[in-house]
Design a protein around this motif. Structure first.
Motif, PDB file in Angstrom:
ATOM      1  N   GLU B 116       0.846  -1.201   0.000  1.00  0.00           N
ATOM      2  CA  GLU B 116       0.000   0.000   0.000  1.00  0.00           C
ATOM      3  C   GLU B 116       0.877   1.245   0.000  1.00  0.00           C
ATOM      4  O   GLU B 116       1.786   1.351   0.822  1.00  0.00           O
ATOM      5  CB  GLU B 116      -0.842   0.044   1.279  1.00  0.00           C
ATOM      6  N   PRO B 117       0.611   2.185  -0.901  1.00  0.00           N
ATOM      7  CA  PRO B 117       1.450   3.392  -0.977  1.00  0.00           C
ATOM      8  C   PRO B 117       1.597   4.107   0.374  1.00  0.00           C
ATOM      9  O   PRO B 117       2.674   4.622   0.677  1.00  0.00           O
ATOM     10  CB  PRO B 117       0.704   4.265  -1.982  1.00  0.00           C
ATOM     11  N   ALA B 118       0.558   4.125   1.172  1.00  0.00           N
ATOM     12  CA  ALA B 118       0.630   4.847   2.445  1.00  0.00           C
ATOM     13  C   ALA B 118       1.680   4.259   3.385  1.00  0.00           C
ATOM     14  O   ALA B 118       2.220   4.952   4.243  1.00  0.00           O
ATOM     15  CB  ALA B 118      -0.741   4.837   3.114  1.00  0.00           C
ATOM     16  N   LYS B 119       1.986   2.984   3.221  1.00  0.00           N
ATOM     17  CA  LYS B 119       2.940   2.344   4.136  1.00  0.00           C
ATOM     18  C   LYS B 119       4.380   2.432   3.650  1.00  0.00           C
ATOM     19  O   LYS B 119       5.310   2.088   4.375  1.00  0.00           O
ATOM     20  CB  LYS B 119       2.579   0.863   4.295  1.00  0.00           C
ATOM     21  N   MET B 120       4.540   2.862   2.393  1.00  0.00           N
ATOM     22  CA  MET B 120       5.874   2.752   1.788  1.00  0.00           C
ATOM     23  C   MET B 120       6.947   3.575   2.490  1.00  0.00           C
ATOM     24  O   MET B 120       8.038   3.084   2.736  1.00  0.00           O
ATOM     25  CB  MET B 120       5.809   3.138   0.312  1.00  0.00           C
ATOM     26  N   ASP B 121       6.616   4.823   2.829  1.00  0.00           N
ATOM     27  CA  ASP B 121       7.629   5.689   3.434  1.00  0.00           C
ATOM     28  C   ASP B 121       8.241   5.049   4.668  1.00  0.00           C
ATOM     29  O   ASP B 121       9.462   5.033   4.837  1.00  0.00           O
ATOM     30  CB  ASP B 121       7.017   7.047   3.794  1.00  0.00           C
ATOM     31  N   ALA B 122       7.369   4.514   5.517  1.00  0.00           N
ATOM     32  CA  ALA B 122       7.850   3.921   6.771  1.00  0.00           C
ATOM     33  C   ALA B 122       8.741   2.717   6.479  1.00  0.00           C
ATOM     34  O   ALA B 122       9.820   2.573   7.072  1.00  0.00           O
ATOM     35  CB  ALA B 122       6.657   3.515   7.628  1.00  0.00           C
ATOM     36  N   ILE B 123       8.315   1.867   5.536  1.00  0.00           N
ATOM     37  CA  ILE B 123       9.102   0.665   5.226  1.00  0.00           C
ATOM     38  C   ILE B 123      10.472   1.052   4.673  1.00  0.00           C
ATOM     39  O   ILE B 123      11.500   0.510   5.073  1.00  0.00           O
ATOM     40  CB  ILE B 123       8.352  -0.210   4.193  1.00  0.00           C
ATOM     41  N   ILE B 124      10.473   2.032   3.763  1.00  0.00           N
ATOM     42  CA  ILE B 124      11.739   2.446   3.151  1.00  0.00           C
ATOM     43  C   ILE B 124      12.681   3.025   4.196  1.00  0.00           C
ATOM     44  O   ILE B 124      13.858   2.661   4.263  1.00  0.00           O
ATOM     45  CB  ILE B 124      11.478   3.472   2.021  1.00  0.00           C
ATOM     46  N   ASP B 125      12.138   3.899   5.063  1.00  0.00           N
ATOM     47  CA  ASP B 125      13.000   4.501   6.083  1.00  0.00           C
ATOM     48  C   ASP B 125      13.586   3.441   7.005  1.00  0.00           C
ATOM     49  O   ASP B 125      14.764   3.480   7.353  1.00  0.00           O
ATOM     50  CB  ASP B 125      12.216   5.537   6.898  1.00  0.00           C
ATOM     51  N   GLN B 126      12.749   2.495   7.368  1.00  0.00           N
ATOM     52  CA  GLN B 126      13.198   1.429   8.247  1.00  0.00           C
ATOM     53  C   GLN B 126      14.315   0.609   7.591  1.00  0.00           C
ATOM     54  O   GLN B 126      15.337   0.319   8.221  1.00  0.00           O
ATOM     55  CB  GLN B 126      12.015   0.513   8.514  1.00  0.00           C
ATOM     56  N   ALA B 127      14.111   0.253   6.331  1.00  0.00           N
ATOM     57  CA  ALA B 127      15.096  -0.576   5.625  1.00  0.00           C
ATOM     58  C   ALA B 127      16.414   0.175   5.477  1.00  0.00           C
ATOM     59  O   ALA B 127      17.491  -0.386   5.685  1.00  0.00           O
ATOM     60  CB  ALA B 127      14.564  -0.985   4.258  1.00  0.00           C
ATOM     61  N   VAL B 158      15.590  -6.091   2.421  1.00  0.00           N
ATOM     62  CA  VAL B 158      14.974  -5.885   3.737  1.00  0.00           C
ATOM     63  C   VAL B 158      13.553  -5.348   3.567  1.00  0.00           C
ATOM     64  O   VAL B 158      12.616  -5.780   4.236  1.00  0.00           O
ATOM     65  CB  VAL B 158      15.829  -4.923   4.599  1.00  0.00           C
ATOM     66  N   ALA B 159      13.376  -4.418   2.623  1.00  0.00           N
ATOM     67  CA  ALA B 159      12.044  -3.851   2.388  1.00  0.00           C
ATOM     68  C   ALA B 159      11.087  -4.915   1.856  1.00  0.00           C
ATOM     69  O   ALA B 159       9.900  -4.915   2.187  1.00  0.00           O
ATOM     70  CB  ALA B 159      12.139  -2.685   1.405  1.00  0.00           C
ATOM     71  N   MET B 160      11.590  -5.831   1.044  1.00  0.00           N
ATOM     72  CA  MET B 160      10.730  -6.889   0.512  1.00  0.00           C
ATOM     73  C   MET B 160      10.315  -7.863   1.604  1.00  0.00           C
ATOM     74  O   MET B 160       9.265  -8.498   1.511  1.00  0.00           O
ATOM     75  CB  MET B 160      11.457  -7.652  -0.609  1.00  0.00           C
ATOM     76  N   ASP B 161      11.174  -7.989   2.625  1.00  0.00           N
ATOM     77  CA  ASP B 161      10.843  -8.776   3.810  1.00  0.00           C
ATOM     78  C   ASP B 161      10.499 -10.235   3.464  1.00  0.00           C
ATOM     79  O   ASP B 161       9.526 -10.792   3.966  1.00  0.00           O
ATOM     80  CB  ASP B 161       9.676  -8.117   4.556  1.00  0.00           C
ATOM     81  N   THR B 162      11.295 -10.847   2.606  1.00  0.00           N
ATOM     82  CA  THR B 162      11.048 -12.243   2.256  1.00  0.00           C
ATOM     83  C   THR B 162      11.657 -13.167   3.309  1.00  0.00           C
ATOM     84  O   THR B 162      12.659 -12.822   3.919  1.00  0.00           O
ATOM     85  CB  THR B 162      11.719 -12.582   0.915  1.00  0.00           C
ATOM     86  N   PRO B 163      11.061 -14.334   3.516  1.00  0.00           N
ATOM     87  CA  PRO B 163      11.635 -15.259   4.505  1.00  0.00           C
ATOM     88  C   PRO B 163      12.985 -15.825   4.082  1.00  0.00           C
ATOM     89  O   PRO B 163      13.820 -16.120   4.937  1.00  0.00           O
ATOM     90  CB  PRO B 163      10.593 -16.368   4.614  1.00  0.00           C
ATOM     91  N   VAL B 164      13.219 -15.970   2.762  1.00  0.00           N
ATOM     92  CA  VAL B 164      14.483 -16.546   2.299  1.00  0.00           C
ATOM     93  C   VAL B 164      15.278 -15.485   1.546  1.00  0.00           C
ATOM     94  O   VAL B 164      14.733 -14.768   0.705  1.00  0.00           O
ATOM     95  CB  VAL B 164      14.235 -17.753   1.362  1.00  0.00           C
ATOM     96  N   ILE B 165      16.560 -15.376   1.870  1.00  0.00           N
ATOM     97  CA  ILE B 165      17.441 -14.435   1.173  1.00  0.00           C
ATOM     98  C   ILE B 165      18.600 -15.214   0.569  1.00  0.00           C
ATOM     99  O   ILE B 165      19.284 -15.963   1.259  1.00  0.00           O
ATOM    100  CB  ILE B 165      17.985 -13.359   2.138  1.00  0.00           C
ATOM    101  N   VAL B 166      18.802 -15.033  -0.735  1.00  0.00           N
ATOM    102  CA  VAL B 166      19.839 -15.751  -1.449  1.00  0.00           C
ATOM    103  C   VAL B 166      20.864 -14.738  -1.939  1.00  0.00           C
ATOM    104  O   VAL B 166      20.494 -13.701  -2.487  1.00  0.00           O
ATOM    105  CB  VAL B 166      19.203 -16.488  -2.649  1.00  0.00           C
ATOM    106  N   LEU B 167      22.154 -15.029  -1.735  1.00  0.00           N
ATOM    107  CA  LEU B 167      23.181 -14.062  -2.144  1.00  0.00           C
ATOM    108  C   LEU B 167      24.263 -14.782  -2.943  1.00  0.00           C
ATOM    109  O   LEU B 167      24.849 -15.759  -2.473  1.00  0.00           O
ATOM    110  CB  LEU B 167      23.807 -13.381  -0.922  1.00  0.00           C
ATOM    111  N   ASP B 168      24.537 -14.259  -4.141  1.00  0.00           N
ATOM    112  CA  ASP B 168      25.499 -14.888  -5.029  1.00  0.00           C
ATOM    113  C   ASP B 168      26.791 -14.088  -5.058  1.00  0.00           C
ATOM    114  O   ASP B 168      26.861 -13.052  -5.702  1.00  0.00           O
ATOM    115  CB  ASP B 168      24.895 -14.979  -6.441  1.00  0.00           C
ATOM    116  N   GLU B 169      27.812 -14.546  -4.361  1.00  0.00           N
ATOM    117  CA  GLU B 169      29.104 -13.838  -4.290  1.00  0.00           C
ATOM    118  C   GLU B 169      28.895 -12.329  -4.140  1.00  0.00           C
ATOM    119  O   GLU B 169      29.431 -11.546  -4.931  1.00  0.00           O
ATOM    120  CB  GLU B 169      29.924 -14.107  -5.558  1.00  0.00           C
TER     121      GLU B 169
END
Lengths: 217, 476
Positions: B116-127, B158-169
């Motif tokens: 929801e657009p209204a929640k975006m600012d808070a999520i972005i700042d937090q991330a 972090v903003a996407m808040d997915t349960p799994v995070i994959v990192l390639d080198e």
């Protein structure tokens, strides 16, 4: 003004002056566009470049029409001012609108599929990298004893190879950032075409028609 | 619970005989920090791309076997739901953003997952706060350093808040400070936010005591093993020991007499952050100088300055001439770079065309066709005349690249990680060729390499890159 409407207006006017021969209207368009970009604060270097680079094609057209054409000096001036009218009309768009806003409005108001809107935007944002890549290709060629000029096909072959690789990477990155073609998205910044946008658009378009109709010189 | 379980998983590239991933059966456990290691080019990325749901979509063919998130088969998750499950961070910091500024990229991400657009600012700042980069919010991504870009990439995850995070080198080209910081941020995401983290890296530095599980992709069997405590320790110790080979070296002479490249009042600061400051530094003629230092510290950037690909301040002198005053072609013939990415060196399509180009344009006639043919045979590269260079394996590309630059035989050869992805036998052969080029033809070589063992005989001087400085060492 809404960037999409502005682009449309600029393109329409530019098309029209391609088929009309009014010197005064060209000059008015240049003056108005110039005033507009000045109000929106343009720096002097850009202004200088805007005047300087078109000078060559404009003068070329002018001289060839004046000396060798059959339509006389008036038409030579029309051609000369037409080039500048294109440049300054274009500048009213490119210097005052953000490409991001343009793709937002194209996606939201003009119903352009989001993959085009964001694909173009992503490609645009890659431009500086492409410039660096071309530099690398040229240097690497020098080290193999080859000089690549802007017209060397192999420069483009290498550049296209890199672009294919990048577009693939970018598509992967956009996908991993949750982008899925043709799926609904929410919009943080909603860009609407307002009544004011329509009014300005119509008024300006009519004004140009009236001028073209009345001012024939 | 989102265990990532992989069952009977096998993959081979189209038109390839070998299975890159051979019948894998393993489970990356929920809320664990798993490290997947193995030599570069062994197939780690391929597996991660499958886990992130990018393959088979972005590759020609599919794998056999299944990947499950919890109880759900990855293939049963609709496309628009995958990014609620897993987010990925890529190796190349330059190719993971679609938008111009940090804030635009982050809103783009949130719009995609229909926040929801209204929640975006808070999520972005937090991330951004979590990643410690609030000050970068309105910056243009192209102007950020590699380390900053990877932090932005993490903020998006972090903003996407997915349960799994994959990192390639993810740390392959970022500075050591950012590396340590990001590893700790990932640990925090795991411990405090319950994330499952799967990270591929062939560099084992800074992971000890942080990771929960250590998986190793064996390049011979193409299988992945979960290592026990003891085996993991063995790998860590082994990694530590490859960081040095304990060879005593001479220090270069104090005078400028034997120097070929001289740096004076030299300053290198791309992206407005100082990487290197050298008031007085020499590279020496007919010597092989090894440059070591952490990833992303600026070693390749130094090579870019030496080859005039990047602006710098101060002076670089080549045989007492300011390199800015030497014509580009002339300078490129004298100071030549062996690019880290072999493809950058190729200008033609087939192997023969590539070799012929080097023969046609070489700067001297030192190597005969027979010699070159012998080198190719020794490297197991003979008889590939009509093969398209881009279809060679990474190791073969590297070998071809090195041979064609040996044919060019420039007076100064800069080599950026020339041994990456090469087996030990080829490495020894190539150090032999380089030794010949140096002793017989008088070549000066400057080498950036993380790989140290096998280079003992070749290296004359060792310069270490640290704290924005380059200093000669008496030992490797």
């Amino acid at each position: 003004m809404n960037p999409g409407m502005k682009l449309l207006l600029v393109v329409l006017i530019a098309l029209e002056i391609s088929f009309t021969q009014s010197l005064i209207v060209n000059v008015i368009l240049i003056a108005v566009s110039f005033a507009y970009v000045m109000v929106k604060r343009m720096n002097f270097k850009t202004l200088f470049l805007l005047v300087f680079w078109p000078l060559f094609p404009a003068l070329g057209l002018f001289v060839s029409q004046w000396l060798y054409g059959s339509a006389g000096i008036h038409f030579a001036w029309v051609l000369f001012t037409r080039i500048y009218a294109y440049v300054f009309l274009g500048a009213t768009f490119t210097l005052t609108s953000s490409i991001t806003d343009l793709s937002l409005t194209l996606e939201q108001d003009f119903r352009l599929p989001s993959k085009f809107a964001y694909g173009v935007l992503a490609a645009f944002n890659l431009m500086p990298k492409i410039r660096e890549e071309v530099q690398i290709i040229k240097t690497s060629a020098l080290m193999r004893g080859e000089v690549f000029h802007v017209w060397s096909p192999r420069l483009y072959f290498k550049a296209i190879l890199s672009s294919i690789q990048w577009s693939q990477n970018l598509a992967e990155a956009m996908t991993s950032h949750g982008f899925v073609e043709d799926e609904p998205r929410t919009h943080y910044k909603v860009i609407r075409i307002t009544a004011l946008d329509w009014t300005v658009f119509i008024v300006l378009l009519i004004a140009v028609q009236v001028m073209l109709f009345l001012i024939r010189y | 619970m989102t265990d990532v379980s992989i069952t009977d998983f096998t993959y081979q590239y189209p038109k390839s005989e070998t299975k890159v991933l051979n019948n894998l059966n393993l489970t990356f456990k929920h809320n664990h920090f798993s490290l997947l290691s193995g030599p570069s080019g062994s197939g780690k990325s391929t597996l991660l791309y499958f886990i992130a749901g990018l393959y088979p979509r972005f590759i020609g063919n599919d794998a056999t076997g299944t990947i499950k998130f919890g109880q759900t088969n990855l293939k049963d998750i609709p496309l628009n739901q995958i990014s609620r499950q897993v987010a990925m961070m890529f190796q190349n910091p330059n190719q993971q953003f679609a938008m111009d500024t940090v804030i635009h990229e982050m809103t783009f991400v949130l719009e995609n997952i229909r926040t929801e657009p209204a929640k975006m600012d808070a999520i972005i700042d937090q991330a951004l706060t979590f990643c410690g980069i609030q000050q970068l919010k309105s910056r243009i991504i192209n102007t950020l350093s590699g380390g900053e870009k990877q932090r932005v990439a993490l903020a998006c995850i972090v903003a996407m808040d997915t349960p799994v995070i994959v990192l390639d080198e993810p740390f392959a080209s970022i500075d050591p400070g950012s590396r340590i910081d990001l590893i700790h941020k990932l640990k925090e995401l795991q411990e405090k936010h319950g994330k499952t983290i799967i990270l591929a890296d062939h560099d084992l530095g800074n992971y000890q005591g942080i990771i929960d599980e250590f998986y190793y992709l064996d390049p011979k069997s193409h299988r992945i093993n979960l290592l026990n405590q003891q085996e993991a320790q063995h790998f860590f110790d082994n990694f530590e020991s490859t960081q040095t080979i304990n060879k005593q070296l001479n220090l270069p002479p104090k005078t400028d007499a034997q120097s070929i490249l001289k740096l004076r009042d030299f300053k290198l600061s791309p992206h407005d952050s100082l990487l290197l400051k050298l008031d007085h530094f020499n590279f020496y003629k007919q010597k092989t100088t090894l440059i070591t230092g952490a990833n992303g510290i600026g070693k390749s950037t130094l090579f870019n300055a030496l080859t005039k690909l990047l602006p710098y301040t101060g002076t670089i002198l080549y045989t007492d001439k300011n390199i800015k005053k030497i014509k580009p072609l002339n300078y490129a013939k004298n100071v030549t770079l062996l690019f880290q990415d072999a493809e950058n060196q190729f200008l033609n399509v087939t192997v023969k065309e590539e070799l012929d180009l080097s023969f046609a344009n070489r700067f001297n006639q030192d190597y005969t066709h027979e010699q070159v043919e012998q080198m190719l045979t020794k490297l197991d590269m003979q008889g590939r005349d009509d093969q398209v260079v881009y279809s060679l394996s990474e190791g073969q590309k590297k070998k071809l690249q090195i041979v064609e630059m040996l044919i060019m035989n420039p007076p100064v050869l800069l080599l950026d990680e020339p041994f990456k992805g090469l087996d030990y036998k080829s490495l020894r052969l190539i150090t032999g060729f380089l030794e010949t080029a140096k002793t017989k033809y008088g070549q000066t070589q400057i080498v950036i390499s993380h790989q140290l063992s096998g280079l003992e005989d070749l290296i004359d001087y060792h310069a270490h890159f640290e704290n924005q400085n380059l200093t000669y060492q008496g030992v490797i």
